[in-house]
Design a protein around this motif. Structure first.
Motif, short mmCIF file in Angstrom:
data_model
loop_
_atom_site.label_atom_id
_atom_site.label_comp_id
_atom_site.label_asym_id
_atom_site.label_seq_id
_atom_site.Cartn_x
_atom_site.Cartn_y
_atom_site.Cartn_z
N GLU A 38 -0.88 -0.82 -0.49
CA GLU A 38 0.21 -0.71 0.48
C GLU A 38 0.60 0.75 0.70
N TYR A 39 0.47 1.56 -0.35
CA TYR A 39 0.76 3.00 -0.22
C TYR A 39 -0.17 3.61 0.82
N GLU A 40 -1.47 3.39 0.66
CA GLU A 40 -2.44 3.97 1.58
C GLU A 40 -2.27 3.44 3.01
N ARG A 41 -1.99 2.14 3.12
CA ARG A 41 -1.80 1.54 4.45
C ARG A 41 -0.63 2.21 5.18
N LEU A 42 0.47 2.40 4.47
CA LEU A 42 1.65 3.00 5.10
C LEU A 42 1.40 4.48 5.42
N ILE A 43 0.73 5.19 4.54
CA ILE A 43 0.40 6.60 4.79
C ILE A 43 -0.44 6.71 6.06
N ASN A 44 -1.41 5.81 6.22
CA ASN A 44 -2.27 5.82 7.39
C ASN A 44 -1.53 5.43 8.67
N ASP A 45 -0.50 4.60 8.54
CA ASP A 45 0.28 4.15 9.70
C ASP A 45 1.29 5.19 10.19
N ARG A 46 1.66 6.11 9.32
CA ARG A 46 2.67 7.10 9.66
C ARG A 46 2.01 8.45 9.93
N ASP A 47 2.65 9.24 10.77
CA ASP A 47 2.15 10.59 11.03
C ASP A 47 2.52 11.55 9.90
N ASP A 48 3.53 11.19 9.15
CA ASP A 48 4.09 12.09 8.15
C ASP A 48 4.09 11.41 6.78
N ARG A 49 3.38 12.01 5.81
CA ARG A 49 3.31 11.45 4.46
C ARG A 49 4.70 11.36 3.82
N GLY A 50 5.49 12.40 4.02
CA GLY A 50 6.83 12.41 3.44
C GLY A 50 7.70 11.27 3.98
N GLN A 122 9.96 -9.66 4.60
CA GLN A 122 9.27 -10.24 3.45
C GLN A 122 8.18 -9.28 2.96
N LEU A 123 7.39 -8.77 3.91
CA LEU A 123 6.32 -7.84 3.55
C LEU A 123 6.89 -6.61 2.85
N SER A 124 7.94 -6.08 3.41
CA SER A 124 8.56 -4.88 2.85
C SER A 124 9.07 -5.13 1.43
N ASP A 125 9.76 -6.25 1.24
CA ASP A 125 10.32 -6.56 -0.08
C ASP A 125 9.22 -6.88 -1.10
N LEU A 126 8.24 -7.65 -0.67
CA LEU A 126 7.15 -8.02 -1.58
C LEU A 126 6.31 -6.81 -1.99
N SER A 127 6.24 -5.81 -1.12
CA SER A 127 5.39 -4.64 -1.40
C SER A 127 5.78 -3.92 -2.68
N VAL A 128 7.03 -4.02 -3.09
CA VAL A 128 7.49 -3.28 -4.27
C VAL A 128 6.83 -3.80 -5.55
N ALA A 129 6.74 -5.11 -5.71
CA ALA A 129 6.14 -5.66 -6.94
C ALA A 129 4.79 -6.31 -6.70
N ARG A 132 -0.33 -4.93 -4.43
CA ARG A 132 -1.77 -5.07 -4.60
C ARG A 132 -2.31 -6.36 -4.00
N THR A 133 -1.44 -7.31 -3.69
CA THR A 133 -1.90 -8.57 -3.09
C THR A 133 -1.35 -8.78 -1.68
N LEU A 134 -0.60 -7.83 -1.19
CA LEU A 134 0.08 -8.00 0.09
C LEU A 134 -0.88 -8.12 1.26
N HIS A 135 -2.01 -7.43 1.22
CA HIS A 135 -2.97 -7.54 2.32
C HIS A 135 -3.48 -8.97 2.46
N HIS A 136 -3.53 -9.70 1.35
CA HIS A 136 -3.93 -11.11 1.42
C HIS A 136 -2.90 -11.92 2.22
N TYR A 137 -1.63 -11.62 1.99
CA TYR A 137 -0.58 -12.34 2.71
C TYR A 137 -0.65 -12.03 4.21
N ARG A 138 -0.88 -10.78 4.53
CA ARG A 138 -1.01 -10.41 5.95
C ARG A 138 -2.17 -11.17 6.61
N GLN A 139 -3.31 -11.19 5.93
CA GLN A 139 -4.49 -11.88 6.47
C GLN A 139 -4.20 -13.37 6.65
N ALA A 140 -3.63 -13.99 5.63
CA ALA A 140 -3.34 -15.42 5.69
C ALA A 140 -2.36 -15.73 6.81
#
Length: 199
Positions: A38-50, A122-129, A132-140
């Motif tokens: 989820e870290y890499e996905r968000l970094i790629n979605d944003r123009d700014d890493r910070g 839900q995605l945002s909240d689940l991403s914290v814990a 590592r499995t969140l991409h599965h939820y998105r796909q489903a």
């Protein structure tokens, strides 16, 4: 100022910059470990890493205010039995089974204490814990959305069940906060819809 004074000032500035760099690097590594893909996905979605990292820290703060609790052993057992029954129903009614899988995952989230009114939240909240499995939820969820108007094949629906199961198992795991890097076996990527997506 003497040359020694300038040298002392320069060394102090270099030391402060080095400490700042180390602290920033440690923060990034901690976020990477915590959020996983989820870290890499968000970094790629944003123009700014910070900006992306600030959002991840905001997610952590929000989830810290929620009353996320482990499931009782009885609840875990009951959910596991419901999932087994659901998998059996898939053979005769794949579309309805996928819809029920989504509902069962949502129920497990709610029982753990996650708000379930809005999918993006839900995605945002689940991403914290469960990053590592969140991409599965998105796909489903995407397959489930396509299934409603009949645009998903039986194989798509099977993949949705596989994806839902990965997050479902993660939700049933009561140690997610204490083990930020879950075991590899439980989080292996299932075979996806076509050869171009396989790893």
């Amino acid at each position: 100022m003497s040359a020694m004074t300038w040298l002392a000032v320069a060394l102090a500035v270099v030391l402060i910059l080095a400490i700042g760099f180390v602290v920033l690097r440690q923060r990034r590594q901690r976020l990477r470990r915590r959020f996983g893909p989820e870290y890499e996905r968000l970094i790629n979605d944003r123009d700014d890493r910070g900006e992306a990292e600030q959002e991840l820290r905001a997610r952590e703060k929000r989830v810290a205010t929620l009353d996320i609790t482990p499931l009782t052993p009885e609840a875990r057992h009951a959910y596991a039995e419901q999932w087994t029954t659901l998998q059996e129903r898939f053979v005769d009614a794949p579309g309805p089974a996928v819809t029920e899988a989504d509902e069962l995952v949502t129920a497990a989230m709610a029982d753990r204490g996650y708000p379930t009114e809005d999918f993006e939240q839900q995605l945002s909240d689940l991403s914290v814990a469960h990053g590592r499995t969140l991409h599965h939820y998105r796909q489903a969820h995407e397959i489930s959305r396509r299934a409603a108007p009949g645009e998903a094949s039986t194989e798509d629906l099977r993949q949705a069940m596989v994806h839902y199961r990965v997050l479902f198992q993660d939700l049933l795991d009561n140690g997610d906060e204490h083990h930020p890097q879950p075991t590899e076996a439980r989080h292996e990527q299932p075979v996806l819809q076509d050869d171009s997506q396989q790893r």
